[in-house]
Design a protein around this motif. Structure first.
Motif, mmCIF file in Angstrom:
data_model
loop_
_atom_site.group_PDB
_atom_site.id
_atom_site.type_symbol
_atom_site.label_atom_id
_atom_site.label_comp_id
_atom_site.label_asym_id
_atom_site.label_seq_id
_atom_site.Cartn_x
_atom_site.Cartn_y
_atom_site.Cartn_z
ATOM 1 N N LEU A 285 39.852 43.357 35.958
ATOM 2 C CA LEU A 285 40.455 42.701 37.125
ATOM 3 C C LEU A 285 41.542 43.566 37.764
ATOM 4 N N LYS A 286 42.120 44.473 36.974
ATOM 5 C CA LYS A 286 43.202 45.334 37.466
ATOM 6 C C LYS A 286 42.716 46.762 37.725
ATOM 7 N N CYS A 287 41.394 46.950 37.839
ATOM 8 C CA CYS A 287 40.851 48.310 37.941
ATOM 9 C C CYS A 287 41.224 48.992 39.255
ATOM 10 N N SER A 288 41.641 48.231 40.252
ATOM 11 C CA SER A 288 42.125 48.819 41.503
ATOM 12 C C SER A 288 43.231 47.924 42.047
ATOM 13 N N GLU A 289 43.722 48.259 43.226
ATOM 14 C CA GLU A 289 44.874 47.543 43.774
ATOM 15 C C GLU A 289 44.578 46.054 43.932
ATOM 16 N N LEU A 290 45.539 45.219 43.557
ATOM 17 C CA LEU A 290 45.350 43.773 43.640
ATOM 18 C C LEU A 290 45.407 43.324 45.095
ATOM 19 N N PRO A 291 44.492 42.423 45.509
ATOM 20 C CA PRO A 291 44.516 41.935 46.892
ATOM 21 C C PRO A 291 45.636 40.914 47.097
ATOM 22 N N ASP A 292 45.885 40.551 48.335
ATOM 23 C CA ASP A 292 46.872 39.521 48.639
ATOM 24 C C ASP A 292 46.309 38.140 48.311
ATOM 25 N N GLY A 293 47.206 37.213 47.965
ATOM 26 C CA GLY A 293 46.794 35.826 47.757
ATOM 27 C C GLY A 293 46.146 35.533 46.426
ATOM 28 N N ILE A 294 46.480 36.291 45.363
ATOM 29 C CA ILE A 294 45.884 36.010 44.061
ATOM 30 C C ILE A 294 46.470 34.712 43.511
ATOM 31 N N VAL A 295 45.623 33.920 42.821
ATOM 32 C CA VAL A 295 46.044 32.603 42.339
ATOM 33 C C VAL A 295 46.743 32.672 40.982
ATOM 34 N N ASP A 296 46.545 33.756 40.237
ATOM 35 C CA ASP A 296 47.165 33.895 38.917
ATOM 36 C C ASP A 296 47.158 35.364 38.538
ATOM 37 N N THR A 297 47.851 35.706 37.476
ATOM 38 C CA THR A 297 47.888 37.093 37.027
ATOM 39 C C THR A 297 46.539 37.499 36.434
ATOM 40 N N PRO A 298 46.178 38.783 36.505
ATOM 41 C CA PRO A 298 44.932 39.228 35.875
ATOM 42 C C PRO A 298 44.891 38.908 34.391
ATOM 43 N N GLU A 299 46.037 38.973 33.720
ATOM 44 C CA GLU A 299 46.069 38.664 32.285
ATOM 45 C C GLU A 299 45.649 37.221 32.032
ATOM 46 N N SER A 300 46.198 36.300 32.809
ATOM 47 C CA SER A 300 45.874 34.886 32.621
ATOM 48 C C SER A 300 44.418 34.599 32.972
ATOM 49 N N LEU A 301 43.929 35.181 34.055
ATOM 50 C CA LEU A 301 42.535 34.973 34.449
ATOM 51 C C LEU A 301 41.575 35.542 33.409
ATOM 52 N N GLY A 302 41.924 36.724 32.860
ATOM 53 C CA GLY A 302 41.094 37.317 31.807
ATOM 54 C C GLY A 302 41.016 36.420 30.584
ATOM 55 N N GLU A 303 42.147 35.827 30.213
ATOM 56 C CA GLU A 303 42.165 34.919 29.058
ATOM 57 C C GLU A 303 41.295 33.692 29.319
ATOM 58 N N GLN A 304 41.367 33.150 30.539
ATOM 59 C CA GLN A 304 40.599 31.950 30.867
ATOM 60 C C GLN A 304 39.091 32.235 30.897
ATOM 61 N N ILE A 305 38.701 33.412 31.392
ATOM 62 C CA ILE A 305 37.276 33.769 31.410
ATOM 63 C C ILE A 305 36.748 33.903 29.985
ATOM 64 N N GLU A 306 37.512 34.607 29.137
ATOM 65 C CA GLU A 306 37.087 34.781 27.737
ATOM 66 C C GLU A 306 37.010 33.441 27.016
ATOM 67 N N GLU A 307 37.977 32.571 27.265
ATOM 68 C CA GLU A 307 38.001 31.254 26.614
ATOM 69 C C GLU A 307 36.772 30.437 27.013
ATOM 70 N N ALA A 308 36.388 30.493 28.298
ATOM 71 C CA ALA A 308 35.215 29.752 28.769
ATOM 72 C C ALA A 308 33.936 30.269 28.109
ATOM 73 N N ILE A 309 33.822 31.587 27.946
ATOM 74 C CA ILE A 309 32.642 32.160 27.281
ATOM 75 C C ILE A 309 32.618 31.764 25.812
ATOM 76 N N TYR A 310 33.790 31.826 25.172
ATOM 77 C CA TYR A 310 33.860 31.473 23.751
ATOM 78 C C TYR A 310 33.535 29.991 23.529
ATOM 79 N N GLN A 311 33.990 29.128 24.413
ATOM 80 C CA GLN A 311 33.718 27.700 24.276
ATOM 81 C C GLN A 311 32.226 27.403 24.391
ATOM 82 N N GLU A 312 31.489 28.236 25.116
ATOM 83 C CA GLU A 312 30.044 28.029 25.251
ATOM 84 C C GLU A 312 29.301 28.385 23.966
ATOM 85 N N TYR A 313 29.702 29.493 23.319
ATOM 86 C CA TYR A 313 28.977 29.960 22.131
ATOM 87 C C TYR A 313 29.642 29.549 20.820
ATOM 88 N N ARG A 314 30.951 29.291 20.853
ATOM 89 C CA ARG A 314 31.712 28.894 19.663
ATOM 90 C C ARG A 314 31.707 29.953 18.558
#
Length: 302
Positions: free
Chosen positions: A153-182
Motif C-alpha cells: 500500500l505504501k509502494c508509491s506516494e500516498l494519494p489525497d483523501g486516504i481513510v486510514d493509515t496503510p498499516e491499519s488497512l494492511g492489518e484489516q486486509i490480513e485479518e479478513a483473509i485469516y477469518q475466512e480460512y482460520r
C-alpha cells in the motif's frame, strides 16, 4: 503548530525513511524531538505514530536509532489504558447508574427529568478510543503478511483523501483473509500473495488508490477475484480473448454445410464447410463462418 500537527509532520518524514530506503541520518534527531513533545493517549490514537516508530526500528541498522525507538515505544505503552481496568470502570458506572435510576423512579416525574439529564451527561463523558483496527496478533507469519500488505500500500506516494493509515488497512486486509480460512495454510498464503501482487502492480494503480481512499473496503479486497482486481484495460483484453476463443471454437466444431460455391482465399480450393449464426441483433443479417477443409483456413463474412 499543535502537538498533533508536529507529530504528523515527523511521522511523514519517518515513513519516507522507512519505505523508500532513503538516508536515515536525521532519524535520530526526529526521534529525540518526539521525546520532548507532550504526546498522550489521544495523540497516539489520532496519529498512530507508534506504528511508524516501530517500523523504523525494524528497518534501521543504527544502534542509537533502534535504542531510542524502543525507549519511545516503551514510554508510550504506559498511555494505553488497560482493558481490564476499563471494564471494571464501566461496570462500576453502570451499577451506579442503575441505582440512581431506581432511586429517581420513586420520586415522581420531576426526578425522571433529572434522571434524563444525568444520563445524557454521563454519556458525554465516555473516553475516546482508537480508530477501528484489526485485533493484534503474535503469530510471526501473520505479522510478516501484514507488513507485506502495508509495504504494498505504501509502494508509491500516498494519494489525497486516504481513510486510514496503510498499516491499519494492511492489518484489516490480513485479518479478513485469516477469518475466512482460520489458519495460515497454502490457501491463506496464495490469497494474500495475490493481494500483494495486485496492489503493487504499476499497471493497475487504481486498485491501490481505491483501497486507500475507502472505495474498496479491506474486507471486499480480501475476497475479490483476479478478474475483479484487474485494471479496466486488462478486463477489456480478457473479454476480447474470450470472445475470439469462443468464435474460433464455434467455427471449428459446429456442424456445418459443405459447399463448392465458396473459394478459399489462401489455397484457392472450393472444398469448404460453412455455418451461420446470429451474432448481432435480430434485425441484422446472420454472420457466415467458413472453414476450408483443404488447408484449414477460417474466415467469416456477413
Amino acid at each position: 503548530m499543535g502537538c498533533d500537527d508536529e507529530v504528523l509532520k515527523i511521522k511523514k518524514k519517518l515513513d519516507k525513511m522507512t519505505t523508500s530506503g532513503s538516508d536515515q541520518t536525521q532519524a535520530l534527531d526526529l526521534l529525540k524531538v518526539l521525546q520532548t513533545l507532550p504526546i498522550n493517549f489521544q495523540v497516539l490514537s489520532k496519529t498512530r505514530i507508534g506504528m511508524t516508530v516501530n517500523a523504523l526500528r525494524r528497518a534501521s541498522s543504527d544502534d542509537d536509532v533502534i535504542s531510542t525507538a524502543k525507549q519511545l515505544i516503551k514510554n508510550w505503552k504506559k498511555f494505553v489504558p488497560d482493558k481490564k481496568e476499563d471494564e471494571d470502570k464501566d461496570n462500576k458506572e453502570e451499577k451506579k447508574k442503575d441505582k440512581e435510576e431506581k432511586k429517581e423512579s420513586k420520586s415522581g416525574s420531576n426526578s425522571n427529568s433529572n434522571s434524563n439529564s444525568s444520563s445524557s451527561g454521563s454519556g458525554s463523558s465516555k473516553p475516546t478510543s482508537f480508530p477501528p483496527s484489526a485485533p493484534p496478533t503474535t503469530d510471526a507469519l501473520r505479522l510478516k503478511c501484514r507488513e507485506m500488505l502495508t509495504n504494498a500500500l505504501k509502494c508509491s506516494e500516498l494519494p489525497d483523501g486516504i481513510v486510514d493509515t496503510p498499516e491499519s488497512l494492511g492489518e484489516q486486509i490480513e485479518e479478513a483473509i485469516y477469518q475466512e480460512y482460520r489458519n495460515t495454510d497454502a490457501a491463506y498464503k496464495n490469497r494474500l500473495r495475490s493481494r500483494v501482487y495486485n496492489l503493487k502492480d504499476s499497471k493497475n494503480p487504481q486498485l491501490r488508490e481505491n483501497v486507500l481512499r475507502g472505495v474498496i473496503s479491506p474486507k471486499r479486497l480480501a475476497t475479490m477475484s483476479s478478474d475483479e482486481m484487474a485494471s479496466d484495460e486488462m478486463k477489456a483484453l480478457r473479454e476480447k480473448f474470450t470472445k475470439e476463443a469462443i468464435d474460433d471454437h464455434q467455427l471449428a466444431v459446429a456442424q456445418g454445410t459443405k459447399t463448392d460455391l465458396l473459394k478459399c482465399g489462401k489455397c484457392g480450393q472450393r472444398d469448404c464447410t460453412y455455418n451461420q449464426m446470429q451474432t448481432r441483433s435480430s434485425d441484422e443479417p446472420m454472420t457466415t463462418f467458413v472453414l476450408c477443409n483443404h488447408c484449414g483456413n477460417r474466415w467469416k463474412f456477413c
